[in-house]
Design a protein around this motif. Structure first.
Motif, PDB file in Angstrom:
ATOM      1  N   LEU A  43     -47.006  -2.277   3.960  1.00 35.08           N
ATOM      2  CA  LEU A  43     -46.784  -0.797   4.387  1.00 35.08           C
ATOM      3  C   LEU A  43     -46.913   0.106   3.540  1.00 35.08           C
ATOM      4  O   LEU A  43     -46.364   0.057   2.532  1.00 35.08           O
ATOM      5  CB  LEU A  43     -45.722  -0.812   5.463  1.00 35.08           C
ATOM      6  N   ASP A  44     -47.676   1.275   3.762  1.00 36.34           N
ATOM      7  CA  ASP A  44     -47.330   2.550   3.292  1.00 36.34           C
ATOM      8  C   ASP A  44     -46.329   3.447   3.873  1.00 36.34           C
ATOM      9  O   ASP A  44     -46.155   3.417   5.133  1.00 36.34           O
ATOM     10  CB  ASP A  44     -48.767   3.255   3.063  1.00 36.34           C
ATOM     11  N   CYS A  45     -45.958   4.430   3.064  1.00 37.11           N
ATOM     12  CA  CYS A  45     -44.690   5.377   3.722  1.00 37.11           C
ATOM     13  C   CYS A  45     -44.995   6.856   3.455  1.00 37.11           C
ATOM     14  O   CYS A  45     -45.635   6.866   2.253  1.00 37.11           O
ATOM     15  CB  CYS A  45     -43.412   4.849   2.941  1.00 37.11           C
ATOM     16  N   GLY A  46     -44.641   7.665   4.293  1.00 38.98           N
ATOM     17  CA  GLY A  46     -44.675   8.940   3.946  1.00 38.98           C
ATOM     18  C   GLY A  46     -43.088   9.478   4.265  1.00 38.98           C
ATOM     19  O   GLY A  46     -42.834  10.147   5.347  1.00 38.98           O
ATOM     20  N   ALA A  98     -35.013  -5.111   4.671  1.00 37.18           N
ATOM     21  CA  ALA A  98     -34.274  -3.984   3.999  1.00 37.18           C
ATOM     22  C   ALA A  98     -32.686  -4.051   4.286  1.00 37.18           C
ATOM     23  O   ALA A  98     -32.077  -3.555   3.364  1.00 37.18           O
ATOM     24  CB  ALA A  98     -34.925  -2.774   4.474  1.00 37.18           C
ATOM     25  N   LYS A  99     -32.314  -4.939   4.994  1.00 40.12           N
ATOM     26  CA  LYS A  99     -30.947  -4.862   5.587  1.00 40.12           C
ATOM     27  C   LYS A  99     -30.032  -5.463   4.606  1.00 40.12           C
ATOM     28  O   LYS A  99     -28.823  -5.300   4.161  1.00 40.12           O
ATOM     29  CB  LYS A  99     -30.577  -5.626   6.789  1.00 40.12           C
ATOM     30  N   TRP A 100     -30.711  -6.147   3.453  1.00 40.68           N
ATOM     31  CA  TRP A 100     -29.936  -6.812   2.276  1.00 40.68           C
ATOM     32  C   TRP A 100     -29.741  -6.044   1.179  1.00 40.68           C
ATOM     33  O   TRP A 100     -29.154  -6.278   0.303  1.00 40.68           O
ATOM     34  CB  TRP A 100     -30.590  -7.989   2.006  1.00 40.68           C
ATOM     35  N   GLY A 101     -30.216  -4.671   1.236  1.00 40.62           N
ATOM     36  CA  GLY A 101     -30.066  -3.680   0.360  1.00 40.62           C
ATOM     37  C   GLY A 101     -28.238  -3.237   0.258  1.00 40.62           C
ATOM     38  O   GLY A 101     -27.761  -3.419   1.182  1.00 40.62           O
ATOM     39  N   PRO A 102     -27.625  -3.245  -0.905  1.00 37.93           N
ATOM     40  CA  PRO A 102     -26.359  -3.076  -0.987  1.00 37.93           C
ATOM     41  C   PRO A 102     -25.882  -1.701  -0.443  1.00 37.93           C
ATOM     42  O   PRO A 102     -26.458  -0.762  -0.591  1.00 37.93           O
ATOM     43  CB  PRO A 102     -25.848  -3.395  -2.348  1.00 37.93           C
ATOM     44  N   ALA A 157     -38.788  -1.908   0.970  1.00 40.46           N
ATOM     45  CA  ALA A 157     -39.115  -3.303   1.730  1.00 40.46           C
ATOM     46  C   ALA A 157     -40.501  -2.945   2.532  1.00 40.46           C
ATOM     47  O   ALA A 157     -41.308  -4.022   2.516  1.00 40.46           O
ATOM     48  CB  ALA A 157     -38.139  -3.456   2.730  1.00 40.46           C
ATOM     49  N   ALA A 158     -40.664  -1.778   2.938  1.00 43.88           N
ATOM     50  CA  ALA A 158     -42.240  -1.454   3.560  1.00 43.88           C
ATOM     51  C   ALA A 158     -43.277  -1.839   2.689  1.00 43.88           C
ATOM     52  O   ALA A 158     -44.253  -2.425   2.802  1.00 43.88           O
ATOM     53  CB  ALA A 158     -42.200  -0.046   4.059  1.00 43.88           C
ATOM     54  N   ASP A 192     -44.727  -5.016  16.529  1.00 42.20           N
ATOM     55  CA  ASP A 192     -43.111  -5.315  16.425  1.00 42.20           C
ATOM     56  C   ASP A 192     -42.735  -6.312  15.423  1.00 42.20           C
ATOM     57  O   ASP A 192     -41.578  -6.060  15.022  1.00 42.20           O
ATOM     58  CB  ASP A 192     -42.927  -5.919  17.747  1.00 42.20           C
ATOM     59  N   GLU A 193     -43.676  -7.265  15.397  1.00 45.86           N
ATOM     60  CA  GLU A 193     -43.163  -8.378  14.284  1.00 45.86           C
ATOM     61  C   GLU A 193     -43.049  -7.679  12.848  1.00 45.86           C
ATOM     62  O   GLU A 193     -42.097  -8.044  12.062  1.00 45.86           O
ATOM     63  CB  GLU A 193     -43.989  -9.553  14.319  1.00 45.86           C
ATOM     64  N   THR A 194     -43.807  -6.924  12.745  1.00 49.14           N
ATOM     65  CA  THR A 194     -43.821  -6.091  11.333  1.00 49.14           C
ATOM     66  C   THR A 194     -42.491  -5.519  11.289  1.00 49.14           C
ATOM     67  O   THR A 194     -41.828  -5.481  10.140  1.00 49.14           O
ATOM     68  CB  THR A 194     -45.033  -5.298  10.867  1.00 49.14           C
ATOM     69  N   LEU A 195     -42.086  -4.524  12.269  1.00 54.15           N
ATOM     70  CA  LEU A 195     -41.159  -3.703  12.175  1.00 54.15           C
ATOM     71  C   LEU A 195     -39.720  -4.502  12.116  1.00 54.15           C
ATOM     72  O   LEU A 195     -38.766  -4.327  11.446  1.00 54.15           O
ATOM     73  CB  LEU A 195     -41.042  -2.824  13.356  1.00 54.15           C
ATOM     74  N   HIS A 196     -39.770  -5.761  12.876  1.00 56.50           N
ATOM     75  CA  HIS A 196     -38.647  -6.688  12.810  1.00 56.50           C
ATOM     76  C   HIS A 196     -38.317  -7.161  11.346  1.00 56.50           C
ATOM     77  O   HIS A 196     -37.546  -7.303  10.764  1.00 56.50           O
ATOM     78  CB  HIS A 196     -38.701  -7.759  13.761  1.00 56.50           C
ATOM     79  N   ALA A 197     -39.467  -7.615  10.659  1.00 57.77           N
ATOM     80  CA  ALA A 197     -39.556  -8.214   9.412  1.00 57.77           C
ATOM     81  C   ALA A 197     -38.930  -6.994   8.141  1.00 57.77           C
ATOM     82  O   ALA A 197     -38.481  -7.408   7.294  1.00 57.77           O
ATOM     83  CB  ALA A 197     -41.017  -8.602   8.902  1.00 57.77           C
TER      84      ALA A 197
END
Length: 196
Positions: free
Chosen positions: A141-144, A40-44, A135-136, A30-35
């Motif tokens: 983190l890795d993404c797909g 990410a929220k700072w992207g314009p 951000a991930a 949960d802490e990682t998802l919050h982080a």
């Protein structure tokens, strides 16, 4: 803010980062998802509209609800991923504009123009999905990311009131390179860009 990031940061975010199809069994907390969201929220976004809405699908029950919406090629890897982020767009994002964009009264511009609201929500939630990926990667983190799913089924399962509309899915976790395809090439500058 004018100093370029070092080469290692560039590699982790872009040049050595991969789209992962397989993940280790290491949990995403949960802490990682919050982080992740907090970064990410700072992207314009245009007019600070922030139309993306995210459901981090992690539980077995939530994954079972998501499964019928996935194309066969995406089903197994999504069920095995620690988390699948549903990135949706809020069709009424403009309700938040008075607080999020106090520079002008922009709410009526979108409230009275459904086509403009939809195109703005889609464009900017897509941007926010890209910020989420970057951000991930910066957080290790890795993404797909995926577009192989039935959006109507995802909406019915997770957003039945119709306000939010699914844009794309992103599997998240700690990647297992054994599931990677050979890296595809990228188009050269001359094929996609010009300087006017």
């Amino acid at each position: 803010m004018s100093t370029p990031l070092n080469h290692t940061a560039q590699e982790q975010t872009f040049t050595q980062a991969r789209t992962f199809n397989k993940f280790t069994n290491r949990a995403v907390t949960d802490e990682t998802l919050h982080a992740l969201y907090e970064l990410a929220k700072w992207g314009p976004t245009s007019m600070n509209s922030q139309p993306a809405r995210i459901v981090f699908v992690r539980s077995a029950e939530a994954k079972a609800r998501l499964l019928p919406a996935l194309m066969p090629g995406n089903a197994d890897k999504t069920m095995a991923a620690p988390v699948c982020a549903i990135v949706a767009m809020d069709s009424r994002f403009f309700e938040h504009l008075p607080e999020q964009f106090p520079a002008m009264n922009a709410r009526p511009m979108f409230e009275g123009n459904a086509a403009l609201a939809e195109s703005t929500a889609f464009r900017n939630s897509s941007l926010q999905a890209a910020y989420l990926i970057v951000a991930a990667r910066q957080l290790g983190l890795d993404c797909g990311p995926m577009s192989g799913f039935d959006a109507a089924k995802v909406n019915a399962a997770f957003f039945p009131d119709g306000r939010y509309k699914t844009n794309l899915l992103i599997n998240l976790g700690y990647g297992d390179a054994a599931g990677n395809y050979p890296r595809g090439p990228r188009l050269p500058f001359e094929a996609v860009a010009s300087i006017a």
